[in-house]
Design an enzyme around this catalytic site. Structure first.
Site, PDB file in Angstrom:
ATOM      1  N   CYS A 116      12.899 -21.483  -9.071  1.00 54.93           N
ATOM      2  CA  CYS A 116      13.118 -21.099 -10.468  1.00 54.93           C
ATOM      3  C   CYS A 116      11.906 -21.507 -11.295  1.00 54.93           C
ATOM      4  O   CYS A 116      11.410 -22.626 -11.174  1.00 54.93           O
ATOM      5  CB  CYS A 116      14.368 -21.794 -10.993  1.00 54.93           C
ATOM      6  SG  CYS A 116      14.743 -21.408 -12.711  1.00 54.93           S
ATOM      7  N   HIS A 134      21.327 -15.254  -9.951  1.00 55.99           N
ATOM      8  CA  HIS A 134      20.562 -16.398 -10.458  1.00 55.99           C
ATOM      9  C   HIS A 134      20.292 -16.241 -11.966  1.00 55.99           C
ATOM     10  O   HIS A 134      20.509 -17.182 -12.742  1.00 55.99           O
ATOM     11  CB  HIS A 134      19.250 -16.485  -9.660  1.00 55.99           C
ATOM     12  CG  HIS A 134      18.311 -17.566 -10.086  1.00 55.99           C
ATOM     13  ND1 HIS A 134      17.946 -18.615  -9.269  1.00 55.99           N
ATOM     14  CD2 HIS A 134      17.644 -17.762 -11.247  1.00 55.99           C
ATOM     15  CE1 HIS A 134      17.109 -19.414  -9.918  1.00 55.99           C
ATOM     16  NE2 HIS A 134      16.893 -18.915 -11.115  1.00 55.99           N
ATOM     17  N   GLU A 135      19.861 -15.049 -12.378  1.00 57.44           N
ATOM     18  CA  GLU A 135      19.521 -14.844 -13.802  1.00 57.44           C
ATOM     19  C   GLU A 135      20.760 -14.903 -14.692  1.00 57.44           C
ATOM     20  O   GLU A 135      20.714 -15.462 -15.796  1.00 57.44           O
ATOM     21  CB  GLU A 135      18.807 -13.503 -14.005  1.00 57.44           C
ATOM     22  CG  GLU A 135      17.487 -13.338 -13.285  1.00 57.44           C
ATOM     23  CD  GLU A 135      16.522 -14.489 -13.450  1.00 57.44           C
ATOM     24  OE1 GLU A 135      16.587 -15.198 -14.472  1.00 57.44           O
ATOM     25  OE2 GLU A 135      15.708 -14.705 -12.542  1.00 57.44           O
ATOM     26  N   HIS A 167      21.736 -18.288 -15.585  1.00 58.80           N
ATOM     27  CA  HIS A 167      20.949 -18.892 -16.668  1.00 58.80           C
ATOM     28  C   HIS A 167      21.615 -18.672 -18.029  1.00 58.80           C
ATOM     29  O   HIS A 167      21.436 -19.470 -18.946  1.00 58.80           O
ATOM     30  CB  HIS A 167      19.546 -18.279 -16.725  1.00 58.80           C
ATOM     31  CG  HIS A 167      18.530 -18.929 -15.830  1.00 58.80           C
ATOM     32  ND1 HIS A 167      18.179 -20.251 -15.944  1.00 58.80           N
ATOM     33  CD2 HIS A 167      17.771 -18.430 -14.821  1.00 58.80           C
ATOM     34  CE1 HIS A 167      17.242 -20.540 -15.030  1.00 58.80           C
ATOM     35  NE2 HIS A 167      16.982 -19.453 -14.333  1.00 58.80           N
TER      36      HIS A 167
HETATM   37 NI    NI Z   1      15.606 -19.326 -12.769  1.00 61.17          NI
END
Ligand code: NI
Length: 174
Positions: A104, A146-147, A150
């Site tokens: 990341c 993953h995004e 966030h």
């Molecule tokens: Ni990331």
């Protein structure tokens, strides 16, 4: 377009929830353009708005899915595809999961093994506020998961089964 500063741990902005975007105006489109520029500059294959300190639900991803079982290694890599999704949500995710190594841009210097669904359906809006729906498989499905994490303050280090410092950068950061 402007390359913005990428925020890294332990900045607490990475732990906050991003707001739903309600106004699709030139400010949003500037944010999106800056995110694309920042992702390419890093370089990374994905970026969520909180990573540049903006608590809005926007993700950009640019990735070229490698063909599996490539018979001819002389084949040129496919061109990367750019995805921009505002207010993304995972509408469906496969129960089938796979482990993969993630890094990341906001957590520099380490990578980890994370289990993710192999395929997902993402619903959201494009930069003009029109509804979009994406069916995604493989690595790009992983990047989306993953995004989207966030946007709720979740980092891959929260989910990883093991974390280590790679000897060199061999993972695309997101
Ligand atoms: Ni990331």
């Amino acid at each position: 377009m402007t390359v913005r500063k990428i925020i890294t741990v332990p900045d607490e902005v990475l732990r906050r929830k991003a707001r739903e975007v309600k106004i699709f105006d030139d400010n949003l489109r500037t944010l999106i353009d800056d995110m694309v520029e920042t992702m390419r500059d890093a370089p990374g294959v994905g970026l969520a708005a909180p990573q540049i300190g903006v608590l809005e639900q926007v993700v950009v991803i640019e990735f070229a899915e490698a063909k599996e079982n490539e018979e001819n290694e002389e084949d040129e890599a496919p061109p990367p595809k750019l995805y921009v999704v505002v207010n993304p949500e995972i509408a469906r995710m496969s129960s089938e999961k796979v482990m993969g190594v993630e890094g990341c841009l906001s957590v520099p210097g380490i990578v980890g093994d994370v289990e993710r669904s192999t395929s997902i359906v993402v619903k959201g809006k494009n930069r003009n506020g029109q509804k979009i729906k994406l069916k995604l498989n493989g690595w790009v499905a992983r990047i989306f998961q993953h995004e989207i994490d966030h946007l709720t303050g979740v980092l891959f280090t929260d989910l990883a089964e093991s974390i280590w410092q790679p000897e060199e950068d061999y993972v695309d950061n997101v």
